[in-house]
Design a protein around this motif. Structure first.
Motif, PDB file in Angstrom:
ATOM      1  N   SER A 151      18.487   4.338 -36.360  1.00 51.17           N
ATOM      2  CA  SER A 151      17.880   3.351 -37.314  1.00 51.17           C
ATOM      3  C   SER A 151      17.975   2.126 -37.494  1.00 51.17           C
ATOM      4  O   SER A 151      17.243   1.128 -37.982  1.00 51.17           O
ATOM      5  CB  SER A 151      18.159   4.315 -39.272  1.00 51.17           C
ATOM      6  N   VAL A 152      19.151   1.990 -36.459  1.00 51.91           N
ATOM      7  CA  VAL A 152      19.297   0.249 -36.639  1.00 51.91           C
ATOM      8  C   VAL A 152      18.086  -0.477 -35.678  1.00 51.91           C
ATOM      9  O   VAL A 152      17.395  -1.699 -36.130  1.00 51.91           O
ATOM     10  CB  VAL A 152      20.839   0.264 -35.713  1.00 51.91           C
ATOM     11  N   LEU A 153      17.805   0.207 -34.682  1.00 50.93           N
ATOM     12  CA  LEU A 153      16.530  -0.367 -33.826  1.00 50.93           C
ATOM     13  C   LEU A 153      14.874   0.102 -34.415  1.00 50.93           C
ATOM     14  O   LEU A 153      14.685  -1.199 -34.058  1.00 50.93           O
ATOM     15  CB  LEU A 153      16.648   0.893 -32.659  1.00 50.93           C
ATOM     16  N   PHE A 154      15.184   0.755 -34.817  1.00 55.44           N
ATOM     17  CA  PHE A 154      14.058   0.144 -36.271  1.00 55.44           C
ATOM     18  C   PHE A 154      14.095  -0.535 -36.827  1.00 55.44           C
ATOM     19  O   PHE A 154      12.962  -1.540 -36.756  1.00 55.44           O
ATOM     20  CB  PHE A 154      13.683   1.231 -36.826  1.00 55.44           C
ATOM     21  N   LEU A 155      15.609  -1.418 -37.391  1.00 60.22           N
ATOM     22  CA  LEU A 155      15.246  -2.030 -38.432  1.00 60.22           C
ATOM     23  C   LEU A 155      15.201  -3.452 -37.666  1.00 60.22           C
ATOM     24  O   LEU A 155      14.738  -4.292 -37.893  1.00 60.22           O
ATOM     25  CB  LEU A 155      16.765  -2.344 -39.415  1.00 60.22           C
ATOM     26  N   LEU A 156      15.114  -4.200 -36.077  1.00 59.19           N
ATOM     27  CA  LEU A 156      15.626  -4.456 -35.632  1.00 59.19           C
ATOM     28  C   LEU A 156      14.220  -5.016 -34.810  1.00 59.19           C
ATOM     29  O   LEU A 156      13.891  -5.814 -34.868  1.00 59.19           O
ATOM     30  CB  LEU A 156      16.638  -4.234 -34.467  1.00 59.19           C
ATOM     31  N   ILE A 157      13.573  -4.254 -35.334  1.00 59.50           N
ATOM     32  CA  ILE A 157      12.758  -4.141 -34.187  1.00 59.50           C
ATOM     33  C   ILE A 157      11.322  -4.371 -35.306  1.00 59.50           C
ATOM     34  O   ILE A 157      10.024  -5.562 -35.393  1.00 59.50           O
ATOM     35  CB  ILE A 157      12.037  -2.434 -33.419  1.00 59.50           C
ATOM     36  N   ALA A 158      11.578  -3.847 -36.660  1.00 56.94           N
ATOM     37  CA  ALA A 158      10.205  -3.981 -37.628  1.00 56.94           C
ATOM     38  C   ALA A 158      10.872  -4.808 -38.618  1.00 56.94           C
ATOM     39  O   ALA A 158      10.265  -4.930 -39.552  1.00 56.94           O
ATOM     40  CB  ALA A 158      10.104  -2.562 -37.941  1.00 56.94           C
ATOM     41  N   SER A 211      11.062  -8.005 -39.159  1.00 50.94           N
ATOM     42  CA  SER A 211      10.534  -8.949 -39.496  1.00 50.94           C
ATOM     43  C   SER A 211       9.114  -8.432 -38.606  1.00 50.94           C
ATOM     44  O   SER A 211       8.298  -9.844 -39.346  1.00 50.94           O
ATOM     45  CB  SER A 211      10.596 -10.193 -39.072  1.00 50.94           C
ATOM     46  N   ALA A 212       8.937  -7.170 -39.469  1.00 51.81           N
ATOM     47  CA  ALA A 212       6.871  -6.944 -38.898  1.00 51.81           C
ATOM     48  C   ALA A 212       6.184  -7.346 -39.667  1.00 51.81           C
ATOM     49  O   ALA A 212       6.686  -7.009 -41.366  1.00 51.81           O
ATOM     50  CB  ALA A 212       6.697  -5.847 -38.065  1.00 51.81           C
ATOM     51  N   ASP A 213       5.049  -7.152 -39.618  1.00 57.26           N
ATOM     52  CA  ASP A 213       3.869  -8.184 -40.875  1.00 57.26           C
ATOM     53  C   ASP A 213       3.983  -6.151 -41.509  1.00 57.26           C
ATOM     54  O   ASP A 213       2.893  -5.543 -40.809  1.00 57.26           O
ATOM     55  CB  ASP A 213       2.906  -8.249 -40.017  1.00 57.26           C
ATOM     56  N   SER A 214       3.898  -5.937 -42.300  1.00 57.72           N
ATOM     57  CA  SER A 214       3.290  -4.653 -42.684  1.00 57.72           C
ATOM     58  C   SER A 214       1.972  -4.743 -43.485  1.00 57.72           C
ATOM     59  O   SER A 214       1.694  -3.733 -43.858  1.00 57.72           O
ATOM     60  CB  SER A 214       4.156  -3.894 -44.259  1.00 57.72           C
ATOM     61  N   THR A 215       0.938  -5.492 -43.253  1.00 61.34           N
ATOM     62  CA  THR A 215      -0.464  -4.994 -42.950  1.00 61.34           C
ATOM     63  C   THR A 215      -1.555  -4.868 -42.143  1.00 61.34           C
ATOM     64  O   THR A 215      -2.184  -4.638 -41.749  1.00 61.34           O
ATOM     65  CB  THR A 215      -1.040  -6.457 -44.083  1.00 61.34           C
ATOM     66  N   THR A 216      -1.133  -5.841 -40.632  1.00 61.91           N
ATOM     67  CA  THR A 216      -1.231  -5.596 -39.809  1.00 61.91           C
ATOM     68  C   THR A 216      -1.468  -4.195 -39.142  1.00 61.91           C
ATOM     69  O   THR A 216      -0.232  -4.126 -39.173  1.00 61.91           O
ATOM     70  CB  THR A 216      -0.891  -6.399 -38.537  1.00 61.91           C
ATOM     71  N   LYS A 217      -2.292  -3.460 -38.671  1.00 67.34           N
ATOM     72  CA  LYS A 217      -2.481  -2.681 -37.974  1.00 67.34           C
ATOM     73  C   LYS A 217      -2.510  -2.886 -36.285  1.00 67.34           C
ATOM     74  O   LYS A 217      -3.620  -2.908 -36.459  1.00 67.34           O
ATOM     75  CB  LYS A 217      -3.378  -1.505 -39.151  1.00 67.34           C
ATOM     76  N   ILE A 218      -2.297  -1.610 -35.579  1.00 65.82           N
ATOM     77  CA  ILE A 218      -2.411  -1.167 -34.656  1.00 65.82           C
ATOM     78  C   ILE A 218      -3.610  -0.396 -33.967  1.00 65.82           C
ATOM     79  O   ILE A 218      -3.717   0.375 -34.324  1.00 65.82           O
ATOM     80  CB  ILE A 218      -0.625  -0.385 -33.781  1.00 65.82           C
ATOM     81  N   THR A 241       0.401   1.034 -39.761  1.00 69.45           N
ATOM     82  CA  THR A 241       1.098  -0.153 -39.394  1.00 69.45           C
ATOM     83  C   THR A 241       2.257  -0.800 -38.447  1.00 69.45           C
ATOM     84  O   THR A 241       2.316   0.601 -38.311  1.00 69.45           O
ATOM     85  CB  THR A 241       1.743  -0.554 -40.967  1.00 69.45           C
ATOM     86  N   LEU A 242       2.756  -1.583 -37.822  1.00 71.75           N
ATOM     87  CA  LEU A 242       3.581  -1.367 -36.755  1.00 71.75           C
ATOM     88  C   LEU A 242       5.235  -0.679 -37.791  1.00 71.75           C
ATOM     89  O   LEU A 242       5.310  -0.186 -37.035  1.00 71.75           O
ATOM     90  CB  LEU A 242       4.202  -2.728 -36.828  1.00 71.75           C
ATOM     91  N   PRO A 243       5.866  -1.997 -38.899  1.00 72.19           N
ATOM     92  CA  PRO A 243       6.574  -0.479 -39.498  1.00 72.19           C
ATOM     93  C   PRO A 243       6.468   1.260 -39.673  1.00 72.19           C
ATOM     94  O   PRO A 243       7.177   1.443 -39.290  1.00 72.19           O
ATOM     95  CB  PRO A 243       6.760  -1.332 -40.944  1.00 72.19           C
ATOM     96  N   LYS A 273      11.502  -1.218 -45.596  1.00 79.82           N
ATOM     97  CA  LYS A 273      10.264  -1.883 -45.216  1.00 79.82           C
ATOM     98  C   LYS A 273       8.879  -1.471 -45.666  1.00 79.82           C
ATOM     99  O   LYS A 273       7.716  -1.294 -45.580  1.00 79.82           O
ATOM    100  CB  LYS A 273       9.542  -1.776 -43.722  1.00 79.82           C
ATOM    101  N   HIS A 274       9.530  -0.407 -47.073  1.00 75.08           N
ATOM    102  CA  HIS A 274       8.912   0.175 -48.207  1.00 75.08           C
ATOM    103  C   HIS A 274       7.622   0.922 -47.700  1.00 75.08           C
ATOM    104  O   HIS A 274       6.182   0.841 -48.007  1.00 75.08           O
ATOM    105  CB  HIS A 274       8.150  -1.235 -48.987  1.00 75.08           C
ATOM    106  N   VAL A 275       8.140   1.901 -46.906  1.00 71.83           N
ATOM    107  CA  VAL A 275       6.838   2.303 -45.912  1.00 71.83           C
ATOM    108  C   VAL A 275       6.582   3.253 -46.914  1.00 71.83           C
ATOM    109  O   VAL A 275       7.419   4.383 -47.861  1.00 71.83           O
ATOM    110  CB  VAL A 275       7.090   2.660 -44.962  1.00 71.83           C
ATOM    111  N   ARG A 276       5.587   3.463 -47.622  1.00 70.40           N
ATOM    112  CA  ARG A 276       5.127   4.918 -48.514  1.00 70.40           C
ATOM    113  C   ARG A 276       4.037   5.855 -48.649  1.00 70.40           C
ATOM    114  O   ARG A 276       3.170   5.089 -47.016  1.00 70.40           O
ATOM    115  CB  ARG A 276       4.023   3.734 -49.358  1.00 70.40           C
ATOM    116  N   LEU A 277       4.202   7.034 -48.136  1.00 72.02           N
ATOM    117  CA  LEU A 277       3.017   7.619 -47.427  1.00 72.02           C
ATOM    118  C   LEU A 277       3.303   9.039 -48.547  1.00 72.02           C
ATOM    119  O   LEU A 277       4.352   8.998 -49.886  1.00 72.02           O
ATOM    120  CB  LEU A 277       4.159   8.790 -46.573  1.00 72.02           C
TER     121      LEU A 277
END
Length: 242
Positions: free
Chosen positions: A27-34, A36-43, A49-51, A124-128
């Motif tokens: 979870s720490v790695l997730f927060l470090l990687i994601a 400051s990531a853009d929450s709208t651009t998709k991979i 999205t990246l998060p 990161k407000h990921v919503r599913l």
């Protein structure tokens, strides 16, 4: 066998170092990687999205850590201190030992997945949808059984001194080549072709695709059969030595 599973769970939950690396570290790695990531651009190729993509990757990474690192080193040490030899004197069959180790490791992997999901939703407000959270959790948890079996096999393959470097090489190799730390779309074309056949790539793809691909399920099924077969064979071989 149920008693052995309960014992394995109790031992794992008392190991603070194990809990940190399998539950907190992903979870720490997730927060470090994601973070400051853009929450709208998709991979490309995923629709995520990246998060969200990294949430699935780090949840898979956490489960991999719990089942692979925990199983292999613990079994190798138990072989050296005579615990496994003592179990052979009981009525527990060999297949029961392997299944108990695999099942207990898989149960411990569940908190790794949940903590990453909570961090992704809260920070990161990921919503599913509710059903999507449940399906993702079930897919990642079930897929971790493949690597739990690999951990058992590695525990019987190497001695207590050798098992850690072998497991670490396997662990980091699977994580990097499988795309758990970064999207495989960023790899060179030749490496992308290799990564398609790495079980961790198929594992993460269970949650990164809109629907599981037959190819990914086939890779995981074949690897599970190979790893469980290897674990059973190595257990019998170790029994003959004793």
């Amino acid at each position: 066998m149920n008693g052995l599973i309960k014992l394995e769970l109790t031992r794992a939950l008392r190991n603070r170092k194990f809990l940190f690396f399998s539950v907190i570290y992903p979870s720490v790695l997730f927060l470090l990687i994601a973070g400051s990531a853009d929450s709208t651009t998709k991979i490309d190729g995923t629709g995520l999205t990246l998060p969200t993509y990294m949430m699935v990757s780090m949840a898979s990474f956490g489960a991999l850590t719990a089942v692979l690192m925990g199983n292999s080193e613990r079994i190798a040490k138990e072989r050296e201190n005579g615990w496994v030899r003592q179990l052979r004197l009981t009525s527990l069959p060999g297949r029961g030992f392997v299944l108990a180790k695999t099942a207990s490791a898989a149960v411990v992997s569940l908190p790794s997945v949940v903590v990453v999901f909570v961090a992704a939703a809260a920070v990161k407000h990921v919503r599913l949808e509710a059903w999507q959270w449940l399906v993702l959790t079930a897919a990642i948890w079930a897929g971790s059984l493949v690597f739990a079996a690999l951990g058992v096999a590695l525990g019987y393959l190497a001695s207590g001194d050798a098992v850690r470097p072998i497991t670490m090489i396997t662990y980091f190799g699977l994580s990097i080549l499988g795309g758990l730390w970064m999207p495989t779309a960023t790899f060179p074309e030749w490496l992308q072709q290799i990564s398609k056949w790495v079980p961790t790539h198929a594992y993460a793809a269970l949650g990164q695709n809109q629907a599981p691909h037959a190819e990914d399920i086939a890779v995981l099924a074949v690897c599970f059969a190979l790893f469980t077969g290897a674990a059973a064979w190595l257990y019998r071989k170790d029994t003959l030595k004793a």
